[in-house]
Write an enzyme that holds these catalytic residues in place. Structure first.
Site, short mmCIF file in Angstrom:
data_model
loop_
_atom_site.label_atom_id
_atom_site.label_comp_id
_atom_site.label_asym_id
_atom_site.label_seq_id
_atom_site.Cartn_x
_atom_site.Cartn_y
_atom_site.Cartn_z
CG HIS A 187 45.92 75.56 55.71
ND1 HIS A 187 45.63 74.77 56.81
CD2 HIS A 187 44.87 76.41 55.57
CE1 HIS A 187 44.45 75.13 57.29
NE2 HIS A 187 43.97 76.13 56.56
CD GLU A 188 45.28 79.70 53.61
OE1 GLU A 188 44.08 79.61 53.25
OE2 GLU A 188 45.61 79.77 54.81
CG HIS A 192 41.05 76.63 52.53
ND1 HIS A 192 39.91 76.17 53.16
CD2 HIS A 192 41.91 76.99 53.51
CE1 HIS A 192 40.08 76.27 54.48
NE2 HIS A 192 41.29 76.75 54.72
CD GLN A 229 40.16 79.96 54.92
OE1 GLN A 229 41.19 80.29 54.35
NE2 GLN A 229 40.12 79.66 56.20
N GLY A 246 47.30 83.24 56.74
CA GLY A 246 46.94 82.93 55.37
C GLY A 246 45.43 82.86 55.25
CB CYS A 257 41.77 76.23 59.54
SG CYS A 257 40.84 76.74 58.08
CG LEU A 258 41.91 82.55 59.78
CD1 LEU A 258 42.02 83.76 58.86
CD2 LEU A 258 42.12 82.96 61.23
ZN LIG Z 1 42.20 77.16 56.49
#
Ligand SMILES: [Zn+2]
Length: 275
Positions: A215-216, A219, A130, A125, A173-174
């Protein structure tokens, strides 16, 4: 959001974006200004409300943004490929994300590029902030492989309902490469959003898709996954977060806009909205 096998490759494919290229100098200037101003206006965690929706409202009141539902301009949606992942503690991750109301080819190209970088970094995701674009857009594919599973694009998403049942999951998380820890979230959510054509839709998500979405979605509210960790869990990744803060300072020459060391102790993770 990252899957368990993080960072297989960092090489990114190239794509060209002729649209809006004439805006380069203006948008670059705006971006620089935005980065600096959002650093200045950053609200430390300890002063934020537990409910992220309230936090957004509070930011708007402080002049972080003039309106909660401010609409993204073409300059806000300008990007250059290949996209790069923005890492903690870059203030872009805490900045206001604007609503999208133009569903054009540029948006489709941005979505394609986001999927591209998501797959290449072994993510499942990815949210627009991000990759440095502060708009209400997320993409995900719980399978994490191009050509498999289902690619989901959500624009201006809202949560209508959270399940009362909460579940723990080991999240990555990226924007926090290599860091994984347990986060508790509702097991299912009912959401509405727009798709890539601008059409509104409503969907119920549960299990992993619900997890990735939440999660997204966080963000898009400027909330990061460690904001929802208990202090005990946070202790297990504290040193890694501080290492990212140091990396940011070494790279930019600026002090870290936030520090995990100064986060106030608390007994419960951040709350959720409607349930
Ligand atoms: Zn993340």
């Amino acid at each position: 959001m990252a899957c368990a096998t993080w960072l297989r490759s960092s090489s990114l494919s190239h794509a060209l974006l002729p649209i809006l290229c004439h805006r380069t100098s203006l948008s670059t200037t705006l971006r620089r200004f935005h980065r600096l101003s959002s650093t200045d206006r950053f609200v430390p965690y300890g002063n934020r409300f537990k409910n992220p929706l309230m936090a957004v409202h509070a930011q708007a009141k402080r002049g972080f943004s003039l309106k909660e539902d401010e609409v993204a301009t073409p300059a806000d949606l300008y990007f250059e490929a290949p996209l790069k992942i923005v890492e903690y503690p870059d203030p872009i991750l805490r900045a206001k994300n604007k609503r999208i109301d133009t569903f054009d080819d540029n948006l489709k190209k941005l979505v394609d590029e986001m999927f591209d970088v998501m797959y290449k970094t072994d993510g499942i995701g990815l949210s627009a902030p991000q990759v440095g674009i502060n708009v209400q857009l997320m993409v995900f594919n719980p399978v994490g492989e191009r050509g498999e599973g289902e690619e989901i694009v959500l624009i201006n998403p809202r949560v209508n309902k959270y399940s009362k049942k909460l579940v723990l999951f080991n999240e990555g998380c990226l924007s926090f490469p290599g860091i994984y820890a347990d986060v508790e979230r509702p097991e299912s959510v009912k959401i509405d959003a727009r798709d890539i054509t601008g059409a509104r839709f409503t969907v119920n998500l549960s299990d992993l898709p619900a997890r990735v979405f939440q999660h997204e979605f966080d963000h898009l509210q400027g909330t990061l996954f460690f904001d929802r960790m208990t202090d005990e869990v946070l202790d297990s990744i504290r040193a890694e977060l501080q290492a990212l803060e140091k990396k940011y300072e070494d790279k930019t020459g600026f002090p870290s806009p936030e520090r995990i060391k100064t986060r106030k102790l608390r007994k419960v993770a951040a709350g959720f909205g409607k349930s």
